[in-house]
Scaffold this motif. Structure first.
Motif, PDB file in Angstrom:
ATOM      1  N   HIS A 194      13.278  -8.967  -7.028  1.00  0.00           N
ATOM      2  CA  HIS A 194      12.638  -8.096  -6.045  1.00  0.00           C
ATOM      3  C   HIS A 194      12.116  -6.815  -6.697  1.00  0.00           C
ATOM      4  O   HIS A 194      11.008  -6.363  -6.405  1.00  0.00           O
ATOM      5  CB  HIS A 194      13.651  -7.769  -4.939  1.00  0.00           C
ATOM      6  CG  HIS A 194      13.068  -7.030  -3.775  1.00  0.00           C
ATOM      7  ND1 HIS A 194      12.932  -5.663  -3.776  1.00  0.00           N
ATOM      8  CD2 HIS A 194      12.580  -7.467  -2.591  1.00  0.00           C
ATOM      9  CE1 HIS A 194      12.388  -5.290  -2.624  1.00  0.00           C
ATOM     10  NE2 HIS A 194      12.159  -6.359  -1.889  1.00  0.00           N
ATOM     11  N   VAL A 195      12.902  -6.245  -7.594  1.00  0.00           N
ATOM     12  CA  VAL A 195      12.489  -5.008  -8.271  1.00  0.00           C
ATOM     13  C   VAL A 195      11.308  -5.292  -9.206  1.00  0.00           C
ATOM     14  O   VAL A 195      10.350  -4.519  -9.265  1.00  0.00           O
ATOM     15  CB  VAL A 195      13.671  -4.375  -9.046  1.00  0.00           C
ATOM     16  CG1 VAL A 195      13.197  -3.234  -9.925  1.00  0.00           C
ATOM     17  CG2 VAL A 195      14.728  -3.883  -8.064  1.00  0.00           C
ATOM     18  N   LEU A 196      11.371  -6.409  -9.910  1.00  0.00           N
ATOM     19  CA  LEU A 196      10.242  -6.763 -10.777  1.00  0.00           C
ATOM     20  C   LEU A 196       8.964  -6.890  -9.944  1.00  0.00           C
ATOM     21  O   LEU A 196       7.907  -6.418 -10.344  1.00  0.00           O
ATOM     22  CB  LEU A 196      10.520  -8.086 -11.504  1.00  0.00           C
ATOM     23  CG  LEU A 196      11.472  -8.017 -12.699  1.00  0.00           C
ATOM     24  CD1 LEU A 196      11.941  -9.416 -13.093  1.00  0.00           C
ATOM     25  CD2 LEU A 196      10.825  -7.324 -13.905  1.00  0.00           C
ATOM     26  N   ALA A 197       9.091  -7.508  -8.780  1.00  0.00           N
ATOM     27  CA  ALA A 197       7.908  -7.811  -7.978  1.00  0.00           C
ATOM     28  C   ALA A 197       7.391  -6.610  -7.198  1.00  0.00           C
ATOM     29  O   ALA A 197       6.187  -6.499  -6.957  1.00  0.00           O
ATOM     30  CB  ALA A 197       8.212  -8.954  -7.009  1.00  0.00           C
ATOM     31  N   THR A 198       8.266  -5.715  -6.784  1.00  0.00           N
ATOM     32  CA  THR A 198       7.849  -4.673  -5.833  1.00  0.00           C
ATOM     33  C   THR A 198       8.118  -3.244  -6.319  1.00  0.00           C
ATOM     34  O   THR A 198       7.723  -2.292  -5.671  1.00  0.00           O
ATOM     35  CB  THR A 198       8.606  -4.834  -4.499  1.00  0.00           C
ATOM     36  OG1 THR A 198       9.991  -4.512  -4.721  1.00  0.00           O
ATOM     37  CG2 THR A 198       8.511  -6.242  -3.954  1.00  0.00           C
ATOM     38  N   ASP A 205       0.830  -1.209   0.000  1.00  0.00           N
ATOM     39  CA  ASP A 205       0.000   0.000   0.000  1.00  0.00           C
ATOM     40  C   ASP A 205       0.859   1.251   0.000  1.00  0.00           C
ATOM     41  O   ASP A 205       0.582   2.215  -0.707  1.00  0.00           O
ATOM     42  CB  ASP A 205      -0.925   0.022   1.229  1.00  0.00           C
ATOM     43  CG  ASP A 205      -2.011  -1.028   1.108  1.00  0.00           C
ATOM     44  OD1 ASP A 205      -2.171  -1.562  -0.016  1.00  0.00           O
ATOM     45  OD2 ASP A 205      -2.678  -1.309   2.121  1.00  0.00           O
ATOM     46  N   LYS A 206       1.888   1.207   0.826  1.00  0.00           N
ATOM     47  CA  LYS A 206       2.799   2.348   0.912  1.00  0.00           C
ATOM     48  C   LYS A 206       3.489   2.598  -0.426  1.00  0.00           C
ATOM     49  O   LYS A 206       3.658   3.741  -0.845  1.00  0.00           O
ATOM     50  CB  LYS A 206       3.871   2.066   1.978  1.00  0.00           C
ATOM     51  CG  LYS A 206       3.721   2.941   3.181  1.00  0.00           C
ATOM     52  CD  LYS A 206       4.884   2.782   4.139  1.00  0.00           C
ATOM     53  CE  LYS A 206       4.894   3.975   5.065  1.00  0.00           C
ATOM     54  NZ  LYS A 206       5.665   3.809   6.249  1.00  0.00           N
ATOM     55  N   ILE A 207       3.892   1.509  -1.071  1.00  0.00           N
ATOM     56  CA  ILE A 207       4.558   1.655  -2.372  1.00  0.00           C
ATOM     57  C   ILE A 207       3.589   2.284  -3.374  1.00  0.00           C
ATOM     58  O   ILE A 207       3.944   3.192  -4.112  1.00  0.00           O
ATOM     59  CB  ILE A 207       5.089   0.289  -2.900  1.00  0.00           C
ATOM     60  CG1 ILE A 207       6.060  -0.339  -1.902  1.00  0.00           C
ATOM     61  CG2 ILE A 207       5.770   0.462  -4.259  1.00  0.00           C
ATOM     62  CD1 ILE A 207       6.474  -1.778  -2.229  1.00  0.00           C
ATOM     63  N   SER A 208       2.344   1.808  -3.365  1.00  0.00           N
ATOM     64  CA  SER A 208       1.341   2.352  -4.295  1.00  0.00           C
ATOM     65  C   SER A 208       1.116   3.838  -4.068  1.00  0.00           C
ATOM     66  O   SER A 208       1.034   4.616  -5.020  1.00  0.00           O
ATOM     67  CB  SER A 208      -0.002   1.636  -4.123  1.00  0.00           C
ATOM     68  OG  SER A 208       0.114   0.324  -4.539  1.00  0.00           O
ATOM     69  N   CYS A 209       0.990   4.230  -2.807  1.00  0.00           N
ATOM     70  CA  CYS A 209       0.781   5.651  -2.485  1.00  0.00           C
ATOM     71  C   CYS A 209       1.956   6.474  -2.984  1.00  0.00           C
ATOM     72  O   CYS A 209       1.771   7.522  -3.606  1.00  0.00           O
ATOM     73  CB  CYS A 209       0.682   5.854  -0.975  1.00  0.00           C
ATOM     74  SG  CYS A 209      -0.901   5.462  -0.349  1.00  0.00           S
TER      75      CYS A 209
END
Ligand code: SF4
Lengths: 214, 464
Positions: free
Chosen positions: B155-159, A194-198
Motif C-alpha cells: 500500500h505504501v509503495l503504491a500510494t 489527487d489529494k495525495i499529490s496536492c
C-alpha cells in the motif's frame, strides 16, 4: 454486504490457554523465507504442533506430530475459530502469521487483546479478530473445557453463540464490511490520488529537506 | 496547542479521513528488507502499479545474510537455497523499480534500522515505515515510525500513504541518574517488566525525562527499538541538541537546508499542557542490571534476583510454568545457577558503536570462559564495523575469544546460519526471547552488551 448466510461463521472452536502468543509461535522464522502469499497451513504453530524441527518445503506427512497439541486432535483439525487470552499476535510484524492462520482455515480469533500490527494485518486478509473482556474469555474457556464446541459467530448481529449462551462483541461497520467483502485498500486510497499529490506538492515546498536527494 | 509530539506528527502528515475512523497518512520514508517485501512487489507487478515516489524507498538485505562473508561475497554464495532466493528477489525488485539498495556487497549494508539513521535517511519529523516491527527505533529522532505488515508495504509503495487509525498517547518519564553499570537496555527491559508486554498496546509512547535528555542517540535508539516489546508500535523522543549534533554528522543535507530543518525540528515537542491517556514515571537510579529469565520480554529480573516460580497474576500462572519448562529451569534459584553455551552481541537493539565499546571495555585483557562454545559480535552495519576496527575494538573481541563477523541480523532470529541448537542457552543483546526465536528449542536470555560480555567471561551470569 452480501447475503445473510455469508455473514455467519460456524465451526469448531479450538483454544490455546496462553497469554502473549507471539508471531514467532504462530509461524517461526524459518518459513518466512518463502516469497509466496499462500501455502503456510502446515507451518502454523510449528514449534508446538510438531516434535521435530521443520524446514520450508518439507511436507507435514514426514514430520513427527505432537499429539497433545490441540490442532492435531482430529476434531480440532478443521477448526475455524481460535480462542486465546491476552495480547495474541504480539511481536514481529510478519503478515505470514495471519497467512498461516488463514491457510489453516481459521477465520475468527477471539482474545482479550491483540498485538497492534497483527490486528491490522488480520483485516487485510479477511480474518476477524474479536476482542472480549477477560471475564468473558474466562467463561468461553470454561465452556470449551467440557467438550469440543461448535461456535457460531454472526457478523451482522455481532454475537457469538455457544451452548445456548450469547456473547456480544464490537466491530466498526466498515471493518465488518471489509471482512465480508475483502476490499483492496489500495483501490480505496488511490481514489484520493489527487489529494495525495496536492499534499505532496505542498510538503515539498514546506519541508524540502525530506525530498532532498544528493 | 495542547498537542503531544505524536499529535503534531500525525497532523503534519494527515491527508484525509474515512468513515471507518481511519486516516490516510503521508509517508516520508520507507525502508525495505528481503523478508517482508517480495509479496508486496508481486502485488504491484500483478496490478501493474509503479511505486508512487521511488526515492522515498531504501532497501537492504539483513535477515537472511550470512555473517561470515569474504569481500568478494556474492548472493550466489549463500548456502541456503531458499534464503538465496529471497535475497535475489530483493535485488531483482529493486532493479526493476529503480529502488536504492545497499546490497550484500555494499559497505553500507547492515540491519535496516541501523543503516537508516547512520546514513542520514532518518530525519526528525518524518513518518517512517518498514515491514518490520522494530521500525519504532527511528522514533528516537522524533519521527513517527512504525512497523507494518506486507499488505501495508504494498500500500505504501503504491500510494505513499498508510491507511491507519490514530493511536492513544502515553508518556514514560525516566527520571534520575542511573548507576554507572546501567545502560539504556537495562532501562527499557525494566520498563517492559513494569508495564508488561501489552502495557503499550494501542498507544504511541513518548519517552521523556531527565534520563532521556542526558543519553546519546544510540542509547535512545535502543529504548525506542524495544517499545514494540512493551506493546507499542510507536516509540518517540523529542529531537534536541543531541539529535541535531548527530544529524550534523550523519545527514547529507546542504548546510542551508539543514539550518532551516533544525529550526523546524526544534518545534517538534509536546506542549507543556498536553494530556496523555496514560503516563508513568520511573526512577532510573534504582535500576540494577536487567536480564530476562523466561520466554517473554516481560519475564525480566534483576541480575541477582531469585527466578520467580509463581506469577502475580492469576491467569498467567500457566505462562510461567511453560516458560520455566522451556527455559530448562528446575531447581535453579538464580540466573547465576544457569550454565551458558553461547553469547551473541548484535541485533538492531545493541549493535551500534556504543554497544561494542561497552562490551569491549569489559572484555579488554580478558578471555571468555572455556565453557562457552561460541561467542560472536555482529556489528549492525558495515559502517559500525569500520568504525569499531578503526578504534581497535575488533582486536579486543578477537583476543578475548569472540568471533568478529560481518553485519546482519544474525543470531537475533533463526533465519540465517547463526542459530542456537536445541536446548542451548544464550546470553543475547537482542530483543526477543520467544520460544525458538534464536533457533528451534534454543534458550534466550536478553541483557545489555556489558552483561553479555561479563557472561562470556564467566560462563554464567555474574555481577560487577
Ligand atoms: S536484528 Fe532482529 S529484531 Fe532487528 S530487524 Fe533484524 S531480526 Fe528484526
Amino acid at each position: 454486504m452480501r447475503t445473510e448466510d455469508n455473514i455467519q461463521i460456524e465451526g469448531i472452536m479450538a483454544f490455546i490457554d496462553r497469554d502473549n502468543i507471539d508471531t514467532d509461535q504462530i509461524i517461526p522464522t524459518e518459513y518466512l523465507k518463502s516469497i509466496k502469499k499462500f501455502g503456510y497451513e502446515d507451518y502454523l504453530f510449528d514449534g508446538w504442533r510438531y516434535l521435530d524441527e521443520g524446514k520450508l518445503g518439507v511436507s507435514k506427512t514426514s514430520r513427527k506430530l505432537n499429539n497433545e497439541f490441540i490442532l492435531n486432535q482430529p476434531i480440532f483439525m478443521t477448526s475455524k475459530i481460535l480462542l486465546a487470552r491476552d495480547n495474541f499476535g504480539c511481536g514481529s510484524s510478519r503478515e505470514h502469521a495471519v497467512w498461516a492462520l488463514r491457510d489453516f482455515g481459521i477465520q475468527v480469533i477471539i482474545a482479550s487483546s491483540f498485538g497492534d500490527i497483527f490486528y491490522n494485518n488480520c483485516f487485510k486478509n479477511g480474518l476477524l479478530p474479536i476482542n472480549l473482556s477477560r471475564s468473558v474469555i474466562d467463561r468461553l474457556f470454561q465452556l470449551s473445557a467440557q467438550d469440543a464446541q461448535l461456535v457460531k459467530v454472526c457478523l451482522q448481529s455481532r454475537n457469538i453463540y455457544l451452548q445456548g449462551e450469547e456473547f456480544s462483541f464490537n466491530l466498526e461497520d466498515d471493518l465488518a464490511d471489509r471482512i465480508i467483502n475483502q476490499f483492496d485498500d489500495i483501490d480505496i486510497s488511490l481514489k484520493f490520488a489527487d489529494k495525495i499529490s496536492c499534499f505532496e506538492q505542498d510538503r515539498i515546498t514546506k519541508r524540502p529537506w525530506i525530498f532532498y536527494n544528493e | 496547542m495542547h498537542s503531544t509530539l505524536y499529535d503534531k506528527l500525525w497532523n503534519e502528515h494527515f491527508v484525509t479521513s474515512f468513515d471507518s475512523g481511519e486516516s490516510l497518512i503521508y509517508i516520508d520514508r520507507h525502508y525495505l528488507h528481503e523478508v517482508t517485501s517480495p509479496q508486496a512487489f508481486e502485488g504491484l507487478i500483478k496490478k501493474n502499479i509503479k511505486p508512487w515516489r521511488v526515492d522515498a524507498n531504501i532497501a537492504t538485505p539483513d535477515h537472511n545474510v550470512p555473517t561470515i562473508r569474504a569481500k568478494s561475497f556474492a548472493i550466489e554464495s549463500i548456502d541456503d537455497e531458499i534464503s538465496k532466493i529471497q535475497v535475489k528477489e530483493l535485488d531483482k525488485n529493486c532493479d526493476l523499480f529503480g529502488i536504492k539498495q545497499f546490497d550484500i556487497k555494499s559497505l553500507n549494508q547492515g540491519i535496516v534500522h541501523v543503516i537508516g539513521p547512520e546514513l542520514g535517511y532518518t530525519l526528525p519529523g518524518m513518518t517512517i515505515v518498514c515491514g518490520d516491527s522494530h521500525t519504532s527505533t527511528h522514533g528516537a529522532f522524533g519521527c513517527l515510525a512504525m512497523g507494518i505488515g506486507t499488505s501495508e508495504v504494498e500500500h505504501v509503495l503504491a500510494t505513499q500513504c498508510l491507511k491507519i487509525s490514530k493511536l492513544k498517547n502515553m508518556r514514560v518519564n525516566f527520571e534520575g541518574i542511573p548507576s554507572p553499570d546501567i545502560t539504556s537496555k537495562d532501562v527499557i527491559l525494566f520498563l517492559i517488566r513494569t508495564i508488561g508486554v501489552s502495557g503499550g498496546n494501542g498507544h504511541a509512547i513518548e519517552f521523556a525525562g531527565s534520563y532521556i535528555e542526558n543519553i546519546s542517540m544510540e542509547a535512545r535508539m535502543t529504548i525506542c527499538n524495544m517499545s514494540i516489546e512493551a506493546g507499542a508500535k510507536v516509540g518517540l523522543i523529542a529531537p534536541d541538541q543531541t539529535t541535531f549534533n548527530y544529524l550534523k554528522r550523519s545527514s547529507n543535507l546542504p548546510r542551508e537546508l539543514l539550518t532551516d530543518a533544525i529550526e523546524f525540528w526544534s518545534t517538534l515537542k509536546t506542549d507543556p499542557d498536553a494530556k496523555f491517556d496514560k503516563e508513568i514515571t520511573i526512577d532510573v537510579s534504582k535500576i540494577k542490571p536487567q536480564i530476562s529469565w523466561g520466554t517473554s520480554p516481560e519475564m525480566v529480573i534483576d541480575f541477582d534476583e531469585t527466578i520467580p516460580s509463581t506469577s502475580t497474576r492469576k491467569e498467567n500462572q500457566k505462562n510461567f510454568e511453560n516458560a520455566r519448562k522451556y527455559m530448562g529451569i528446575k531447581d535453579e534459584k538464580k540466573l547465576s545457577d544457569l550454565k551458558f553455551d553461547r553469547v551473541f552481541i548484535g541485533s538492531c537493539t545493541n549493535s551500534r558503536i556504543e554497544d561494542l565499546r561497552d562490551a569491549a571495555k569489559v572484555l579488554e585483557g580478558k578471555k571468555i570462559s572455556k565453557k562457552i562454545l561460541q561467542a560472536i559480535v555482529v556489528p549492525g552495519s558495515g559502517q559500525v564495523k569500520k568504525q569499531a576496527e578503526s578504534e581497535g575494538l575488533h582486536s579486543i573481541f578477537i583476543d578475548a575469544g569472540f568471533e568478529w563477523r560481518e553485519s546482519g541480523c544474525s543470531m537475533c532470529l533463526g533465519m540465517n546460519p547463526d542459530r542456537l541448537s536445541p536446548y542451548e542457552r544464550c546470553a543475547s543483546t537482542s530483543n526477543r526471547n520467544f520460544e525458538g526465536r534464536q533457533g528451534n528449542l534454543g534458550r534466550t536470555h536478553l541483557m545489555s552488551p556489558k552483561m553479555a560480555a561479563l557472561t562470556a567471561i564467566h560462563g554464567k551470569v555474574i555481577g560487577q
